[in-house]
Scaffold this active site. Structure first.
Site, PDB file in Angstrom:
ATOM      1  CG  HIS A  68      44.280  35.858 -21.468  1.00  0.00           C
ATOM      2  ND1 HIS A  68      45.574  35.928 -21.922  1.00  0.00           N
ATOM      3  CD2 HIS A  68      43.721  37.070 -21.717  1.00  0.00           C
ATOM      4  CE1 HIS A  68      45.779  37.130 -22.423  1.00  0.00           C
ATOM      5  NE2 HIS A  68      44.671  37.843 -22.302  1.00  0.00           N
ATOM      6  CB  SER A  78      46.471  40.716 -22.326  1.00  0.00           C
ATOM      7  OG  SER A  78      45.929  39.956 -23.346  1.00  0.00           O
TER       8      SER A  78
HETATM    9  C1  GCU Z   1      42.799  39.537 -27.580  1.00  0.00           C
HETATM   10  C2  GCU Z   1      43.977  39.658 -28.531  1.00  0.00           C
HETATM   11  C3  GCU Z   1      45.299  39.421 -27.802  1.00  0.00           C
HETATM   12  C4  GCU Z   1      45.402  40.294 -26.596  1.00  0.00           C
HETATM   13  C5  GCU Z   1      44.179  40.126 -25.723  1.00  0.00           C
HETATM   14  C6  GCU Z   1      44.086  41.071 -24.528  1.00  0.00           C
HETATM   15  O1  GCU Z   1      42.644  38.219 -27.179  1.00  0.00           O
HETATM   16  O2  GCU Z   1      43.774  38.752 -29.574  1.00  0.00           O
HETATM   17  O3  GCU Z   1      46.399  39.689 -28.674  1.00  0.00           O
HETATM   18  O4  GCU Z   1      46.585  39.999 -25.887  1.00  0.00           O
HETATM   19  O5  GCU Z   1      43.010  40.381 -26.493  1.00  0.00           O
HETATM   20  O6  GCU Z   1      44.685  42.115 -24.530  1.00  0.00           O
HETATM   21  O7  GCU Z   1      43.322  40.759 -23.610  1.00  0.00           O
END
Ligand code: GCU
Length: 421
Positions: free
Chosen positions: A399, A258
């Site tokens: 995710h 992420s």
């Molecule tokens: C949020 C953010 C993302 C990121 C994510 C994370 O969702 O919007 O850009 O990748 O956090 O780091 O878990």
């Protein structure tokens, strides 16, 4: 009164238009017409024909990412002092060796301290290692109750029972599913991890904490944000790993999930010592093409996380087509070293198709440098990795980082480094 009505009117117009723009698009038929820059054409229009040309073209693309997206990392003249603070030869039920190393990043009078946790296969010499930050403290990656809890600022996470911005015992092992360390060491790899907040706390602190405060530089529209700071932290950890005789520093895989996937990509682009790069669900500002405007957008990310990028990135809010670079070029900066991009089918926020297409459009650069063409033109079936110097998979689920993801990265690294299976 008239004035007040006018102000309310302006405020509501602003509110509604802002609200509308913030609504994410998840409909592929609403993707705007977009043109991606050709990484093999110089800024002056000339064609890149040879690997030597690419070196010069690469410098142009890198400089553009610095000034328009991640910010310019200041020059480092400091040093990294390493102190072994613990070691255990029978960790994880005697499957692994473990050590904790205190890394002091010293620049004159200024200092930033990181705690590195390393697990190595029990009887390995010179192990290949996955280097990856954790989100909640080294102790969140393991149930071993003597692994240190970070002293630095941590996110205020209710689910971990953290209310005073400090990690506590209650967070121990809370991220275990993302850190299958037993399985990793069983396959001959080591794991090195640092709490990302040790490097730079993840909030808009005016860059007063973490590694930012090591430098005196004045801030301007090109100054580095937190993603670049985390990427830079990976390089300082690498400075230590290069000197650790238990580790094969020619086989360090920098991996991130992420926001930390975005940092891993920038680390791989910035520091050629990383032999392989893994972007796990990195999405907007990472592997996903910004110009598709699908899921998270430049507007959303720079509004919610203003400290992640340089302020120039805001120029592209609702103006993505003006971006002089996009994520396919970020991947290309890593060539010819292998890059693995992974998506999750329910992770629409990170735009899986946008992540896949970046691989497709990075391929010509890899091919110029001798790799075979990226092995797909259409997004593959679930759990069907496409492997090569650019690898990609999309798996079922959300995710996250799962054992499936880790197994794919280990398969790929085993193949690339020609390790014994
Ligand atoms: C949020 C953010 C993302 C990121 C994510 C994370 O969702 O919007 O850009 O990748 O956090 O780091 O878990």
């Amino acid at each position: 009164m008239k004035k007040l009505v006018f102000i309310l009117f302006i405020a509501s117009v602003h509110y509604f238009s802002y609200g509308q723009k913030l609504e994410p698009n998840y409909d592929d038929s609403k993707i705007p017409f977009y043109t991606l820059g050709n990484p093999l054409i110089f800024n002056n229009g000339r064609e890149v024909k040879t690997p030597k040309d690419w070196n010069r073209r690469r410098a142009e693309i890198y400089a553009t990412f610095e000034s328009e997206q991640f910010g310019v990392t200041p020059k480092w003249k400091g040093k990294v002092k390493a102190t072994l603070i613990s070691q255990k030869s029978d960790a994880l039920q005697d499957l692994a060796r473990r050590k904790e190393v205190r890394l002091e990043l010293i620049n004159g009078e200024k200092k930033c301290v990181l705690t590195l946790l390393i697990y190595l296969p029990k009887n390995s010499k010179n192990a290949p290692v996955f280097l990856s930050y954790n989100f909640d403290g080294n102790h969140s990656t393991t149930l071993e109750n003597d692994v240190l809890i970070p002293e630095s600022w941590v996110a205020n996470k209710k689910e971990l029972g953290i209310t005073d911005h400090h990690a506590t015992e209650s967070g121990r092992g809370k991220q275990l599913s993302r850190w299958p360390i037993k399985e990793i060491v069983a396959r001959g790899f080591g794991v090195a991890t640092v709490y990302y907040g040790d490097v730079d706390p993840d909030f808009d602190d005016g860059f007063k904490n973490g590694v930012h405060q090591l430098f005196d530089s004045q801030r301007d529209s090109k100054s580095w944000g937190s993603i670049a700071a985390w990427a830079w932290g990976y390089s300082r950890i690498m400075d230590y790993l290069e000197k650790d005789n238990d580790i094969d520093s020619k086989k360090i895989i920098v991996m991130g999930h992420s926001r930390l996937g975005k940092a891993a990509l920038w680390a791989g682009a910035s520091d050629k010592r990383f032999a392989m790069v893994v972007s796990n669900n990195s999405g907007c500002g990472g592997a996903a093409l910004s110009k598709r405007i699908y899921g998270e957008t430049v507007e959303r990310i720079t509004t919610s996380y203003p400290h992640w990028f340089c302020s120039n990135f805001k120029k592209y809010v609702n103006n993505e087509q003006a971006l002089p670079v996009d994520s396919h070029e970020l991947l290309a900066l890593i060539a010819p070293r292998p890059i693995y991009v992974a998506s999750a089918v329910e992770d629409n926020w990170a735009d899986p198709l946008g992540e896949f297409l970046a691989c497709v459009y990075a391929s010509p650069v890899y091919e110029l440098l001798g790799s075979t063409k990226f092995g797909a033109t259409k997004i593959p079936e679930l759990s069907t990795p496409v492997n090569g110097d650019i690898s990609y998979h999309i798996r079922p689920g959300k995710h996250d980082v799962t054992l499936y993801d880790w197994n794919c990265y280990m398969d790929d690294a085993t193949r690339y480094f020609k390790l014994r299976k």
